[in-house]
Design a protein around this motif. Structure first.
Motif, PDB file in Angstrom:
ATOM      1  N   TYR A  20       0.853  -1.194   0.000  1.00 31.49           N
ATOM      2  CA  TYR A  20       0.000   0.000   0.000  1.00 31.49           C
ATOM      3  C   TYR A  20       0.892   1.249   0.000  1.00 31.49           C
ATOM      4  CZ  TYR A  20      -4.384   2.508   1.103  1.00 31.49           C
ATOM      5  OH  TYR A  20      -5.514   3.317   1.066  1.00 31.49           O
ATOM      6  N   LEU A  21       0.508   2.237  -0.749  1.00 34.23           N
ATOM      7  CA  LEU A  21       1.201   3.534  -0.804  1.00 34.23           C
ATOM      8  C   LEU A  21       2.687   3.405  -1.140  1.00 34.23           C
ATOM      9  CD1 LEU A  21      -0.347   5.362   2.319  1.00 34.23           C
ATOM     10  CD2 LEU A  21      -1.285   5.115   0.007  1.00 34.23           C
TER      11      LEU A  21
ATOM     12  N   VAL B 224       0.522  10.137   0.057  1.00 33.38           N
ATOM     13  CA  VAL B 224       1.970  10.024  -0.111  1.00 33.38           C
ATOM     14  C   VAL B 224       2.651  10.252   1.234  1.00 33.38           C
ATOM     15  CG1 VAL B 224       4.033  10.963  -1.242  1.00 33.38           C
ATOM     16  CG2 VAL B 224       1.846  10.869  -2.492  1.00 33.38           C
ATOM     17  N   ILE B 225       3.498   9.294   1.631  1.00 33.84           N
ATOM     18  CA  ILE B 225       4.304   9.415   2.849  1.00 33.84           C
ATOM     19  C   ILE B 225       5.751   9.610   2.413  1.00 33.84           C
ATOM     20  CG2 ILE B 225       5.064   8.259   4.957  1.00 33.84           C
ATOM     21  CD1 ILE B 225       2.484   6.578   4.804  1.00 33.84           C
ATOM     22  N   ARG B 226       6.375  10.697   2.867  1.00 34.01           N
ATOM     23  CA  ARG B 226       7.732  10.986   2.408  1.00 34.01           C
ATOM     24  C   ARG B 226       8.495  11.828   3.439  1.00 34.01           C
ATOM     25  NH1 ARG B 226       5.494  14.436  -2.667  1.00 34.01           N
ATOM     26  NH2 ARG B 226       4.220  15.915  -1.508  1.00 34.01           N
ATOM     27  N   PRO B 227       9.827  11.752   3.397  1.00 33.54           N
ATOM     28  CA  PRO B 227      10.636  12.585   4.303  1.00 33.54           C
ATOM     29  C   PRO B 227      10.575  14.040   3.876  1.00 33.54           C
ATOM     30  CG  PRO B 227      12.048  11.391   2.790  1.00 33.54           C
ATOM     31  CD  PRO B 227      10.657  10.854   2.562  1.00 33.54           C
TER      32      PRO B 227
ATOM     33  N   MET C 121      -3.653   4.343   8.408  1.00 28.90           N
ATOM     34  CA  MET C 121      -4.583   5.005   7.491  1.00 28.90           C
ATOM     35  C   MET C 121      -5.972   4.415   7.728  1.00 28.90           C
ATOM     36  SD  MET C 121      -2.143   6.723   5.993  1.00 28.90           S
ATOM     37  CE  MET C 121      -2.993   7.540   4.625  1.00 28.90           C
ATOM     38  N   TYR C 122      -6.999   5.243   7.775  1.00 32.68           N
ATOM     39  CA  TYR C 122      -8.314   4.708   8.154  1.00 32.68           C
ATOM     40  C   TYR C 122      -9.467   5.341   7.374  1.00 32.68           C
ATOM     41  CZ  TYR C 122      -9.243   9.052  10.707  1.00 32.68           C
ATOM     42  OH  TYR C 122      -9.450  10.367  11.019  1.00 32.68           O
TER      43      TYR C 122
ATOM     44  N   LEU D  30      -8.665  -0.182   7.985  1.00 32.38           N
ATOM     45  CA  LEU D  30      -7.413   0.387   8.468  1.00 32.38           C
ATOM     46  C   LEU D  30      -6.236  -0.234   7.723  1.00 32.38           C
ATOM     47  CD1 LEU D  30      -8.017  -0.068  12.322  1.00 32.38           C
ATOM     48  CD2 LEU D  30      -8.570   1.949  10.990  1.00 32.38           C
ATOM     49  N   TYR D  31      -5.241   0.585   7.443  1.00 30.62           N
ATOM     50  CA  TYR D  31      -3.968   0.095   6.919  1.00 30.62           C
ATOM     51  C   TYR D  31      -2.905   0.532   7.921  1.00 30.62           C
ATOM     52  CZ  TYR D  31      -6.355  -0.513   2.423  1.00 30.62           C
ATOM     53  OH  TYR D  31      -7.212  -0.893   1.425  1.00 30.62           O
ATOM     54  N   MET D  32      -2.201  -0.426   8.494  1.00 27.99           N
ATOM     55  CA  MET D  32      -1.292  -0.135   9.601  1.00 27.99           C
ATOM     56  C   MET D  32       0.118  -0.631   9.280  1.00 27.99           C
ATOM     57  SD  MET D  32      -1.768  -1.509  13.484  1.00 27.99           S
ATOM     58  CE  MET D  32      -1.372  -3.205  13.016  1.00 27.99           C
TER      59      MET D  32
END
Length: 268
Positions: A176-177, A264-267, A242-243, A228-230
Motif C-alpha cells: 500500500y502507498l 503520499v508518505i515521504r521525508p 490510514m483509516y 485500516l492500513y497499519m
C-alpha cells in the motif's frame, strides 16, 4: 445606475455570506486551527509528511476540501506509556442547499463518515499496535479507533452513553502507498451516528456546522464499516494507521480507491 448596481452586488454578497456562513466559518477556523496543530505534530518533529487528498481532489461534492491535523494530547495507551498521537482527518462536505454538513443527514451515504490517518509513537522497542511477535495488537488498534470516534467526535456533540462495539474483525498483509507489509484490517462496528438535535453553541459546530433538522432519535444506533492500513515506520519511529469509517460499503471502497490510496508518505 452605478449606485443601484453596487447596492445590488452588496446585497447579493450579504445574502451569500449569510447562506454560506457555516461552511465559510468552518473553512476559516479549521485552516488556522489545523495549521497550528501541524506545526507541533509528530510528522513535523520526525521530519516527514503524510499528504492525504481532500475533497478538492475529486469531481464530486463528497468530502471537505482539505484534510486537517489534530494533536490528541489526552490520548493514553499501555497505561501511561504512550501519551498523545497526531490525527489527520477529514469529514463529508457541506450541502449547499441545506447549509449543513452531509454527515448530519440520515439518508446520506456519508452519514457519520470520516477518513484520515493516526500517527503514534512508542517510547519502548515495541511498536504501537503490534505484539512482541510482530502481529497486530487488535485491542490497541480498536482502542485508537474508539478514542477518535467516540471520545473526540461523539462526546464533543452530546452527553450520551455512547457505544463502540466491534462485531467483525479480519486482517491480511498487503502492499500500500508504495510500501510492503501493511496490515489491512477490516471491521464492522456498532456505534452511534452523529445525527442529533441542535444543542447550543458547541465548539464542534465551528468545524462541522450545526444540524438543522431534528432527527427522530439523537445519536441513533448505526452500523459502520471500518478499514485500516497499519505499518510501523522505523525511520520515523512511528506507527502510521490510514483509516476510513462509513456506513456505506460503496463509499468505503470509493474513498479508498480514489482518495486514501493516493496518499503520499515521504521525508521532509
Amino acid at each position: 445606475m452605478k449606485k443601484i448596481l453596487v447596492v445590488i452586488i452588496i446585497l447579493l454578497l450579504m445574502v451569500a455570506i449569510f447562506w454560506f456562513w457555516y461552511p465559510i466559518r468552518s473553512l476559516i477556523v479549521m485552516s488556522i486551527y489545523s495549521g497550528i496543530h501541524e506545526k507541533d505534530s509528530i510528522m513535523t518533529k520526525e521530519n516527514f509528511s503524510i499528504d492525504i487528498p481532500g475533497g478538492l481532489s475529486t469531481s464530486n461534492s463528497d468530502w471537505y476540501p482539505f484534510v486537517m491535523t489534530f494533536n490528541a494530547d489526552s490520548y493514553r495507551s499501555r497505561g501511561n506509556e504512550i501519551q498523545g498521537m497526531t490525527i489527520l482527518y477529514n469529514f463529508p462536505a457541506f450541502n449547499v442547499f441545506t447549509r449543513t454538513n452531509t454527515f448530519y443527514e440520515k439518508d446520506s451515504p456519508y452519514n457519520s463518515s470520516f477518513y484520515g490517518a493516526y500517527v503514534v509513537q512508542s517510547p519502548s522497542d515495541l511498536p504501537f499496535c503490534y505484539t512482541e511477535k510482530g502481529t497486530p495488537a487488535y485491542d490497541e488498534i480498536m482502542q485508537t479507533f474508539n478514542y477518535d470516534y467516540k471520545k473526540l467526535v461523539l462526546e464533543s456533540l452530546g452527553d450520551v452513553d455512547f457505544k463502540f462495539i466491534v462485531q467483525q474483525f479480519k486482517s491480511k498483509t498487503v502492499d500500500y502507498l508504495g510500501y510492503t507489509d501493511w496490515n489491512m484490517v477490516s471491521a464492522i462496528v456498532e456505534t452511534n451516528s452523529v445525527l442529533h438535535e441542535f444543542d447550543g453553541n458547541k465548539r464542534s459546530y465551528l468545524q462541522y456546522g450545526r444540524p438543522f433538522k431534528k432527527p427522530e432519535e439523537s445519536f441513533a444506533d448505526i452500523t459502520m464499516y471500518g478499514r485500516l492500513y497499519m505499518r510501523f515506520f522505523p525511520e520515523y519511529n512511528s506507527t502510521i494507521i490510514m483509516y476510513i469509517m462509513t456506513p456505506s460499503y460503496d463509499i468505503l471502497n470509493d474513498c479508498d480507491n480514489n482518495i486514501l490510496s493516493k496518499s503520499v508518505i515521504r521525508p521532509q
